[in-house]
Motif scaffolding. Sequence first.
Motif, PDB file in Angstrom:
ATOM      1  N   ASP A   1       0.829  -1.197   0.000  1.00 40.24           N
ATOM      2  CA  ASP A   1       0.000   0.000   0.000  1.00 40.24           C
ATOM      3  C   ASP A   1       0.865   1.250   0.000  1.00 40.24           C
ATOM      4  N   ARG A   2       1.973   1.187   0.713  1.00 44.96           N
ATOM      5  CA  ARG A   2       2.825   2.372   0.817  1.00 44.96           C
ATOM      6  C   ARG A   2       3.439   2.729  -0.537  1.00 44.96           C
ATOM      7  N   MET A   3       3.786   1.731  -1.343  1.00 42.73           N
ATOM      8  CA  MET A   3       4.347   2.024  -2.657  1.00 42.73           C
ATOM      9  C   MET A   3       3.288   2.631  -3.574  1.00 42.73           C
ATOM     10  N   ARG A   4       2.065   2.110  -3.495  1.00 40.35           N
ATOM     11  CA  ARG A   4       1.005   2.648  -4.346  1.00 40.35           C
ATOM     12  C   ARG A   4       0.657   4.075  -3.925  1.00 40.35           C
ATOM     13  N   ALA A   5       0.605   4.283  -2.619  1.00 40.91           N
ATOM     14  CA  ALA A   5       0.331   5.627  -2.130  1.00 40.91           C
ATOM     15  C   ALA A   5       1.475   6.581  -2.491  1.00 40.91           C
ATOM     16  N   ALA A   6       2.705   6.106  -2.384  1.00 40.82           N
ATOM     17  CA  ALA A   6       3.863   6.938  -2.711  1.00 40.82           C
ATOM     18  C   ALA A   6       3.868   7.317  -4.184  1.00 40.82           C
ATOM     19  N   GLU A   7       3.435   6.401  -5.046  1.00 37.63           N
ATOM     20  CA  GLU A   7       3.374   6.723  -6.472  1.00 37.63           C
ATOM     21  C   GLU A   7       2.374   7.845  -6.721  1.00 37.63           C
ATOM     22  N   ALA A   8       1.232   7.817  -6.015  1.00 40.93           N
ATOM     23  CA  ALA A   8       0.240   8.881  -6.167  1.00 40.93           C
ATOM     24  C   ALA A   8       0.802  10.218  -5.704  1.00 40.93           C
ATOM     25  N   VAL A   9       1.547  10.206  -4.606  1.00 36.89           N
ATOM     26  CA  VAL A   9       2.148  11.441  -4.103  1.00 36.89           C
ATOM     27  C   VAL A   9       3.219  11.940  -5.080  1.00 36.89           C
ATOM     28  N   ALA A  10       4.026  11.023  -5.594  1.00 37.32           N
ATOM     29  CA  ALA A  10       5.063  11.402  -6.559  1.00 37.32           C
ATOM     30  C   ALA A  10       4.431  12.011  -7.808  1.00 37.32           C
ATOM     31  N   SER A  11       3.327  11.440  -8.272  1.00 39.08           N
ATOM     32  CA  SER A  11       2.623  11.998  -9.429  1.00 39.08           C
ATOM     33  C   SER A  11       2.122  13.403  -9.133  1.00 39.08           C
ATOM     34  N   THR A  12       1.670  13.611  -7.909  1.00 42.87           N
ATOM     35  CA  THR A  12       1.176  14.935  -7.524  1.00 42.87           C
ATOM     36  C   THR A  12       2.303  15.960  -7.542  1.00 42.87           C
ATOM     37  N   VAL A  13       3.454  15.601  -6.984  1.00 45.14           N
ATOM     38  CA  VAL A  13       4.598  16.516  -6.988  1.00 45.14           C
ATOM     39  C   VAL A  13       5.067  16.779  -8.416  1.00 45.14           C
ATOM     40  N   GLU A  14       5.154  15.718  -9.216  1.00 44.29           N
ATOM     41  CA  GLU A  14       5.595  15.888 -10.609  1.00 44.29           C
ATOM     42  C   GLU A  14       4.597  16.737 -11.386  1.00 44.29           C
ATOM     43  N   GLY A  15       3.304  16.447 -11.207  1.00 43.92           N
ATOM     44  CA  GLY A  15       2.288  17.217 -11.912  1.00 43.92           C
ATOM     45  C   GLY A  15       2.306  18.682 -11.533  1.00 43.92           C
ATOM     46  N   ALA A  16       2.495  18.957 -10.244  1.00 41.83           N
ATOM     47  CA  ALA A  16       2.564  20.349  -9.799  1.00 41.83           C
ATOM     48  C   ALA A  16       3.761  21.054 -10.423  1.00 41.83           C
ATOM     49  N   THR A  17       4.895  20.368 -10.468  1.00 43.83           N
ATOM     50  CA  THR A  17       6.105  20.966 -11.041  1.00 43.83           C
ATOM     51  C   THR A  17       5.929  21.260 -12.521  1.00 43.83           C
ATOM     52  N   LEU A  18       5.343  20.312 -13.250  1.00 42.68           N
ATOM     53  CA  LEU A  18       5.129  20.521 -14.680  1.00 42.68           C
ATOM     54  C   LEU A  18       4.159  21.680 -14.931  1.00 42.68           C
ATOM     55  N   ARG A  19       3.186  21.843 -14.060  1.00 44.01           N
ATOM     56  CA  ARG A  19       2.284  22.995 -14.191  1.00 44.01           C
ATOM     57  C   ARG A  19       3.049  24.292 -13.990  1.00 44.01           C
ATOM     58  N   LEU A  20       3.970  24.303 -13.033  1.00 47.19           N
ATOM     59  CA  LEU A  20       4.767  25.500 -12.790  1.00 47.19           C
ATOM     60  C   LEU A  20       5.604  25.868 -14.006  1.00 47.19           C
ATOM     61  N   LEU A  21       6.092  24.861 -14.712  1.00 50.22           N
ATOM     62  CA  LEU A  21       6.979  25.128 -15.838  1.00 50.22           C
ATOM     63  C   LEU A  21       6.253  25.739 -17.027  1.00 50.22           C
ATOM     64  N   GLU A  22       4.935  25.786 -16.985  1.00 50.78           N
ATOM     65  CA  GLU A  22       4.174  26.440 -18.044  1.00 50.78           C
ATOM     66  C   GLU A  22       3.991  27.936 -17.776  1.00 50.78           C
ATOM     67  N   LEU A  23       4.385  28.387 -16.596  1.00 48.99           N
ATOM     68  CA  LEU A  23       4.179  29.777 -16.215  1.00 48.99           C
ATOM     69  C   LEU A  23       5.250  30.681 -16.816  1.00 48.99           C
ATOM     70  N   PRO A  24       4.967  31.948 -16.990  1.00 44.60           N
ATOM     71  CA  PRO A  24       5.976  32.880 -17.529  1.00 44.60           C
ATOM     72  C   PRO A  24       7.133  33.072 -16.562  1.00 44.60           C
ATOM     73  N   GLU A  25       8.266  33.488 -17.096  1.00 40.38           N
ATOM     74  CA  GLU A  25       9.477  33.649 -16.297  1.00 40.38           C
ATOM     75  C   GLU A  25       9.296  34.641 -15.156  1.00 40.38           C
ATOM     76  N   ALA A  26       8.429  35.628 -15.369  1.00 37.13           N
ATOM     77  CA  ALA A  26       8.253  36.663 -14.347  1.00 37.13           C
ATOM     78  C   ALA A  26       7.792  36.077 -13.021  1.00 37.13           C
ATOM     79  N   VAL A  27       7.035  34.993 -13.057  1.00 34.05           N
ATOM     80  CA  VAL A  27       6.557  34.367 -11.826  1.00 34.05           C
ATOM     81  C   VAL A  27       7.726  33.867 -10.996  1.00 34.05           C
ATOM     82  N   PHE A  28       8.769  33.352 -11.646  1.00 32.69           N
ATOM     83  CA  PHE A  28       9.924  32.794 -10.943  1.00 32.69           C
ATOM     84  C   PHE A  28      10.827  33.886 -10.376  1.00 32.69           C
ATOM     85  N   GLU A  29      10.579  35.106 -10.750  1.00 32.08           N
ATOM     86  CA  GLU A  29      11.406  36.208 -10.276  1.00 32.08           C
ATOM     87  C   GLU A  29      10.792  36.917  -9.081  1.00 32.08           C
TER      88      GLU A  29
END
Length: 747
Positions: free
Chosen positions: A383-411
């Motif tokens: 169960d812990r591996m399956r749950a960890a995969e869901a959490v990892a997907s959430t972190v990865e998905g959040a990061t990929l969403r951030l990478l679509e933002l304009p550079e000004a946001v990162f500044e």
Amino acid sequence: MDVQSGFASEALFSGLSLAEPPADPASPQAVPEATLNSPFPARFIAEAFAPEVEEGAAFFAELEDEDFADSLEQLINDAAAHQLADQRNWSSLPAEADARASLEDWIEPVATEAERALDGFAERLLGRDIYGLPAQDFEQLLDAASNEAQYGLTGYEDFLGGIIRAGKKLVSGAVGLVKKGIAAVGKVLPVNLLLNKLKGLVRPLLKRVISAAMNRLPASVRPLARKLAAKLGVAEAEAKDHASAEGLAEVFELEVAALLYAPEAEEELGESFFEPREYESTDSLAALDTARAKFTERLAAMPDGSTPSAEVEQFLPAVMAVQPLIKLGISIIGRQRVVKFVADILANLAKGLIGEGPARMLATPVADLGLKVFGFEAEAESDRMRAAEAVASTVEGATLRLLELPEAVFEDQLQLAAAVQEAFVEAAAAYLPDKVLHQDLPERETAGESGVWVLMPRSAKPRYRFRKYTRVFAIPITRQAARAIRWSDGGTLEGHLLDRGVRRWPLEAEVDLFEAIPGTQFGHLTQDEATDEALAADSSEFQLLTPEIAGLLLREPGLGKASAAGPAVGRARPEVGRRYFRIRSAALGRINRTKRLARRLRVVLEPSKRRLLVQLRLSERQAQQLLTLLQPPSPTARRDLPSVLAALRQLYEPRLPQILAARMVRHALAKDAAEAAAPVEALLKALAAALSKFLTQRAAQLAAAVAEPASGITISLTFQDLTKEKLGATVQLPEVAVQAGWKSVGQ
């Protein structure tokens, strides 16, 4: 699904707040330009002989072939599917060299047949005085030589036909150089040698197809293509994605143009002129696969309530590396400082999901969502591996969403912190079960029964290539909804379903949903383990799922994702985070690749020839419907020409204005879409008038074409002597011709 009793007050996202943010990101720093390892020979950079820059640019424009680009997309998708399926035959994941060798063996028959076809084309021209023939006789000779080509390989006729069309244009271009006085006969290679040079481009092109399918085509393709374009007098290459089918076709067309307009480059470089340089580049996709697996394992091993700051910080660079567009922005403000800033926020947001207790809450709903169908029952994961995969997907998905933002946001620290929290909540709503979310969370994707997005195919672990939604939608599809949903071939879902045999409405169907991750190709989606092998998909079945389509089809607009405006006809490569759908039904016949239309509407604008060609391609079903209107079964019934004209106009009116405006802007016939509006309207009026005249006077030709054995028909409308000045005045009616089958320009 019902929310677990008493859980709402302890929901994982209740009372979330940002931890004290880290220090401000670093100020901009200069970063030295990376050295690019070129995949092309030096002919792209070295100075070369060009008789007339304008002539070279015009010839390159004439080489544009949308059907050929479509055939390259099919090859890329087939190669991607083959690679993913081939992994199942290995006891362990194959090395890149082994995977490439397997793909080269698979594509060898295509290369061999293309070379054979070009040899045959050259033989049929041998001994003919092509430079002395009158223009009409020369065109007839080329047509006859190309029409005699018989391909010994089924399924890739469009690619082989595209190679032959390039050969025709190359020979015609050589003759044109001589007749225009730009080059003497002695300066132009004999036809057989010229076509042999073209043959030398085939295998390098197919190597690039394999690299594109493997996501290993280096970024250095783009600047080198620009340099060759400049050498030929082409202002700027059109394709934005160098690894797309359009990008590969464009580079190939630049190389073909170079055979005539950069001939001295080959003499300087010898046999290396056509042979691509072996190149190496970091496999960021494989690095992400490995990093994702390690991140998941580390999350699963952490004790309850841990804050995975270090783990997230180690994972983020691998995610960022697959999105090159943001690399510049990250380097400007200090990559490591930004990674740490984002990682600390994400880790604090995720800490409530770590440990044995949260794992049970996450893993149990995942099992309840029917994941046995997806292969989880064979994985023997905790169960812990399956749950960890869901959490990892959430972190990865959040990061990929951030990478679509304009550079000004990162500044800006506050903007970035707010964006991280928003991206995390959106990703959690997609990749975590509803039972662990607030019931009234506005970011939830569905109002009704939900699923979760799961990495697939499970047998390819850790080299996952897409996500699939665990819920399969069993729905009736009404004809009205199907008519409102556009299809990538230029038609609608209604036309697609009718061509596949649907005769009754509403259609009872099942709809599968997919999400693109870094590295996804449409061919990967065909390797869906959750679908019966007998119902295996064709890569053309996967269509973009926008909020509008998700609302019409599924009544759940939140499952769709907005996307930048794509081509009026055709598909862009899968974009990370975008959603796609496939329709399955017992009423649908299998797709016959030799009878599948990639595009129903084709437009070719040739400014150098002052010519515009519009082709309407009708499926066999559509053609037979027209025949019924032209030749009604009842002897007392009259032919219904108004309905025929109305049916033809429906084929081009929804999308042709957008295509024409884009072509006019590209070829400097209008400065923008607004200026193109009036000429486009004039062209559309002329098209309708020409079709009306054709049906009134020559409807029998249309009926005769439909009666021929070839599948479908092509109606070609050609505007001659078309200039920018004439577009602003009265447009002459185009010439109309009809042929059996689906014809490409140059066939």
